[in-house]
Design a protein around this motif. Structure first.
Motif, PDB file in Angstrom:
ATOM      1  N   PRO A 167       0.760  -1.245  -0.070  1.00  0.00           N
ATOM      2  CA  PRO A 167      -0.116   0.007   0.055  1.00  0.00           C
ATOM      3  C   PRO A 167       0.954   1.042   0.039  1.00  0.00           C
ATOM      4  N   ALA A 168       0.277   2.113  -0.578  1.00  0.00           N
ATOM      5  CA  ALA A 168       1.224   3.484  -0.635  1.00  0.00           C
ATOM      6  C   ALA A 168       1.655   4.095   0.443  1.00  0.00           C
ATOM      7  N   GLU A 169       0.722   3.873   1.703  1.00  0.00           N
ATOM      8  CA  GLU A 169       0.971   4.490   3.083  1.00  0.00           C
ATOM      9  C   GLU A 169       2.203   3.453   3.661  1.00  0.00           C
ATOM     10  N   VAL A 170       2.194   2.563   3.441  1.00  0.00           N
ATOM     11  CA  VAL A 170       3.434   1.542   3.788  1.00  0.00           C
ATOM     12  C   VAL A 170       4.578   1.854   3.132  1.00  0.00           C
ATOM     13  N   ALA A 171       4.511   1.961   1.764  1.00  0.00           N
ATOM     14  CA  ALA A 171       5.713   2.360   0.861  1.00  0.00           C
ATOM     15  C   ALA A 171       6.259   3.561   1.288  1.00  0.00           C
ATOM     16  N   ALA A 172       5.337   4.707   1.366  1.00  0.00           N
ATOM     17  CA  ALA A 172       6.066   6.152   2.003  1.00  0.00           C
ATOM     18  C   ALA A 172       6.788   5.729   3.262  1.00  0.00           C
ATOM     19  N   LEU A 173       6.270   5.180   4.210  1.00  0.00           N
ATOM     20  CA  LEU A 173       7.057   5.138   5.377  1.00  0.00           C
ATOM     21  C   LEU A 173       8.468   4.572   5.370  1.00  0.00           C
ATOM     22  N   MET A 174       8.425   3.781   4.330  1.00  0.00           N
ATOM     23  CA  MET A 174       9.798   2.793   4.127  1.00  0.00           C
ATOM     24  C   MET A 174      10.910   3.742   3.737  1.00  0.00           C
ATOM     25  N   GLY A 175      10.512   4.726   3.094  1.00  0.00           N
ATOM     26  CA  GLY A 175      11.614   5.732   2.634  1.00  0.00           C
ATOM     27  C   GLY A 175      12.482   6.612   3.729  1.00  0.00           C
ATOM     28  N   CYS A 176      11.844   6.684   4.891  1.00  0.00           N
ATOM     29  CA  CYS A 176      12.460   7.494   5.810  1.00  0.00           C
ATOM     30  C   CYS A 176      12.180   6.822   7.320  1.00  0.00           C
ATOM     31  N   ALA A 177      11.058   6.787   7.703  1.00  0.00           N
ATOM     32  CA  ALA A 177      10.990   6.420   9.137  1.00  0.00           C
ATOM     33  C   ALA A 177      11.626   4.823   9.289  1.00  0.00           C
ATOM     34  N   VAL A 178      11.044   4.048   8.323  1.00  0.00           N
ATOM     35  CA  VAL A 178      11.689   2.436   8.626  1.00  0.00           C
ATOM     36  C   VAL A 178      13.085   2.589   8.185  1.00  0.00           C
ATOM     37  N   LEU A 179      13.611   3.238   7.232  1.00  0.00           N
ATOM     38  CA  LEU A 179      15.080   3.108   6.551  1.00  0.00           C
ATOM     39  C   LEU A 179      15.898   3.841   7.599  1.00  0.00           C
ATOM     40  N   THR A 180      15.451   4.702   8.341  1.00  0.00           N
ATOM     41  CA  THR A 180      16.322   5.388   9.346  1.00  0.00           C
ATOM     42  C   THR A 180      16.232   4.791  10.641  1.00  0.00           C
ATOM     43  N   GLY A 181      15.059   4.338  11.086  1.00  0.00           N
ATOM     44  CA  GLY A 181      14.917   3.752  12.526  1.00  0.00           C
ATOM     45  C   GLY A 181      15.131   2.292  12.383  1.00  0.00           C
ATOM     46  N   GLY A 182      14.545   1.514  11.199  1.00  0.00           N
ATOM     47  CA  GLY A 182      14.992  -0.019  11.116  1.00  0.00           C
ATOM     48  C   GLY A 182      16.378   0.012  10.727  1.00  0.00           C
ATOM     49  N   GLY A 183      17.075   0.811   9.629  1.00  0.00           N
ATOM     50  CA  GLY A 183      18.258   0.607   9.493  1.00  0.00           C
ATOM     51  C   GLY A 183      19.489   0.841  10.540  1.00  0.00           C
ATOM     52  N   ALA A 184      19.012   1.605  11.571  1.00  0.00           N
ATOM     53  CA  ALA A 184      19.881   1.944  12.669  1.00  0.00           C
ATOM     54  C   ALA A 184      20.112   0.511  13.188  1.00  0.00           C
ATOM     55  N   VAL A 185      18.978  -0.195  13.331  1.00  0.00           N
ATOM     56  CA  VAL A 185      19.043  -1.366  13.977  1.00  0.00           C
ATOM     57  C   VAL A 185      19.809  -2.526  13.468  1.00  0.00           C
ATOM     58  N   VAL A 186      19.406  -2.800  11.936  1.00  0.00           N
ATOM     59  CA  VAL A 186      19.979  -3.979  11.034  1.00  0.00           C
ATOM     60  C   VAL A 186      21.388  -3.587  10.853  1.00  0.00           C
ATOM     61  N   ASN A 187      21.491  -2.285  10.485  1.00  0.00           N
ATOM     62  CA  ASN A 187      23.148  -2.029   9.792  1.00  0.00           C
ATOM     63  C   ASN A 187      23.961  -1.460  10.822  1.00  0.00           C
ATOM     64  N   ALA A 188      23.459  -0.749  11.910  1.00  0.00           N
ATOM     65  CA  ALA A 188      24.614  -0.078  12.956  1.00  0.00           C
ATOM     66  C   ALA A 188      24.644  -0.883  14.196  1.00  0.00           C
ATOM     67  N   ALA A 189      23.327  -1.385  14.696  1.00  0.00           N
ATOM     68  CA  ALA A 189      23.295  -2.007  15.881  1.00  0.00           C
ATOM     69  C   ALA A 189      23.569  -3.554  15.742  1.00  0.00           C
ATOM     70  N   ARG A 190      23.035  -4.216  14.735  1.00  0.00           N
ATOM     71  CA  ARG A 190      23.220  -5.506  14.337  1.00  0.00           C
ATOM     72  C   ARG A 190      23.100  -6.323  15.670  1.00  0.00           C
ATOM     73  N   PRO A 191      22.022  -6.465  16.406  1.00  0.00           N
ATOM     74  CA  PRO A 191      21.739  -7.231  17.464  1.00  0.00           C
ATOM     75  C   PRO A 191      21.957  -8.755  17.002  1.00  0.00           C
ATOM     76  N   GLN A 192      22.708  -9.326  18.247  1.00  0.00           N
ATOM     77  CA  GLN A 192      22.708 -10.888  18.190  1.00  0.00           C
ATOM     78  C   GLN A 192      21.884 -11.699  19.106  1.00  0.00           C
ATOM     79  N   ALA A 193      21.720 -12.906  18.913  1.00  0.00           N
ATOM     80  CA  ALA A 193      20.722 -13.649  19.962  1.00  0.00           C
ATOM     81  C   ALA A 193      21.128 -13.487  21.420  1.00  0.00           C
ATOM     82  N   GLY A 194      20.102 -13.095  22.167  1.00  0.00           N
ATOM     83  CA  GLY A 194      20.534 -12.797  23.516  1.00  0.00           C
ATOM     84  C   GLY A 194      20.850 -11.548  24.101  1.00  0.00           C
ATOM     85  N   ASP A 195      20.745 -10.480  23.017  1.00  0.00           N
ATOM     86  CA  ASP A 195      21.054  -9.210  23.290  1.00  0.00           C
ATOM     87  C   ASP A 195      20.084  -8.450  23.871  1.00  0.00           C
TER      88      ASP A 195
END
Length: 368
Positions: A167-195
């Motif tokens: 959906p357009a609303e979901v797609a829009a949020l991928m471009g900043c909110a998810v990319l910035t917040g989610g990206g910080a988790v998967v690209n910078a934090a990179r959590p491991q099991a048990g973290d």
């Protein structure tokens, strides 16, 4: 062609913005797309603090400027020498184009694109062109997108295609909110099991980080914010541990990974305090440029802690947006729950007030 868009006329007008009206919804002329560019009909756009930071003067930009950078739409026309996209395709806009050739682009998302950053500061597209005009005068682009409008011409390196099932609303949020917040988790934090991972600041970006962290079943996630309403929202999204900043400090919370998404010095100071020995504080928020943080170097060295910045979630949009879309398709990333209101473009100044009040996660503007 003639379009309708929300133009920032002057930076730093007094609040409330519904009364001082720094943004005017006006008619503009939009040039056809040039080589490597696309004309996009905007379906919807999210209202983000990166827009508000231009309105309130924390991030000065040249004016007049057509704001908006987090959006989704469909391609209407492609310029010459444009490949990889098709007319009618739904696309996500991202606010940092990547030229693919500079040192920043070679950093795998750690550093922003050098020409892209220069273009954003100048209010142009990546090519240096301005395609927006009003009454014979150029109007500046915002972060290569200018998405608070019925249509936009953008460099295709600011676009990522998604399927019609998104959906357009979901797609829009991928471009900043998810990319910035989610990206910080998967690209910078990179959590491991048990973290244990703490998110400090539960606005749109922070909630997106929370959602992506919660998608890791083997990671303990703690949500921290001053707002009881936002803490309640975090709890409803699945966070088992939800605290105010004072509660988190008083309870002696210490985590290996802390993501700060509030864009304020007190929030960053809290984040550093919650980071345990050997841990990393990742900051994605953007406070005022003259803001300063007091940190003990001895504590960083003696406890082996790190403080790192993550711009746009240290993301490569063409790589990471499909990853997050895949998580959404699997039911692990309910991005639509970040939407707190839907408003027509004509109420853009009211939307800025709500954002400044901390009363919204993501407001969606429609272009009807």
């Amino acid at each position: 062609m003639q379009i309708t868009g929300a133009v920032l006329e002057e930076i730093g007008r007094r609040r409330r913005y519904a009364e001082s009206t720094p943004l005017s919804v006006d008619l503009l002329e939009l040039d056809p797309p040039g080589p490597g560019e696309a004309l996009v009909e905007i379906e919807c756009a999210g209202v983000c603090h990166s827009d508000l930071s231009v309105v309130d003067g924390n991030r000065p930009r040249p004016v007049p400027m057509l704001l908006g950078h987090e959006a989704a739409g469909r391609i209407v026309e492609l310029g010459d020498d444009t490949t990889g996209f098709s007319v009618g395709e739904r696309v996500v806009m991202t606010f940092m184009p990547r030229c693919g050739d500079c040192e920043g682009c070679a950093s795998n998302g750690i550093r922003p694109c050098v020409p892209g950053s220069a273009a954003n500061a100048a209010g142009t597209l990546l090519s240096g062109a301005r395609r927006l005009h009003r009454d014979g005068t150029d109007v500046h682009h915002h972060l290569g997108a200018s998405a608070f409008a019925t249509h936009a011409v953008v460099d295709t390196r600011s676009l990522v295609g998604v399927g019609d099932d998104v959906p357009a609303e979901v797609a829009a949020l991928m471009g900043c909110a998810v990319l910035t917040g989610g990206g910080a988790v998967v690209n910078a934090a990179r959590p491991q099991a048990g973290d244990t991972l703490v998110v400090v600041g539960l606005g749109g970006v922070g909630m997106a980080a929370l959602l992506v962290a919660l998608a890791h079943d083997d990671v303990t996630v703690i949500a921290v914010d001053t707002s009881p309403d936002k803490r309640d929202t975090a709890r409803s999204l699945g966070a088992e541990h939800v605290l105010s900043p004072d509660e988190a400090v008083e309870q002696g919370v210490k985590a290996r990974l802390v993501v700060e998404a509030a864009g304020s010095v007190p929030a960053l100071a809290t984040s550093v305090a919650l980071t345990g020995p050997g841990g990393t504080t990742i900051t994605v928020g953007l406070p005022a440029p003259d803001a300063r943080l007091e940190v003990s170097p001895a504590a960083l060295v003696g406890e082996g802690r790190s403080l790192v910045g993550s711009y746009l979630g240290s993301a490569v949009p063409a790589r990471d947006i499909p990853r997050f879309v895949g998580m959404w398709r699997e039911g692990r990333l309910p991005v639509e729950r970040l939407v707190t209101d839907r408003l027509p473009l004509g109420r853009i100044n009211e939307a800025m007030d709500a954002l400044a009040d901390g009363a919204a996660l993501r407001q969606i503007l429609t272009m009807d």
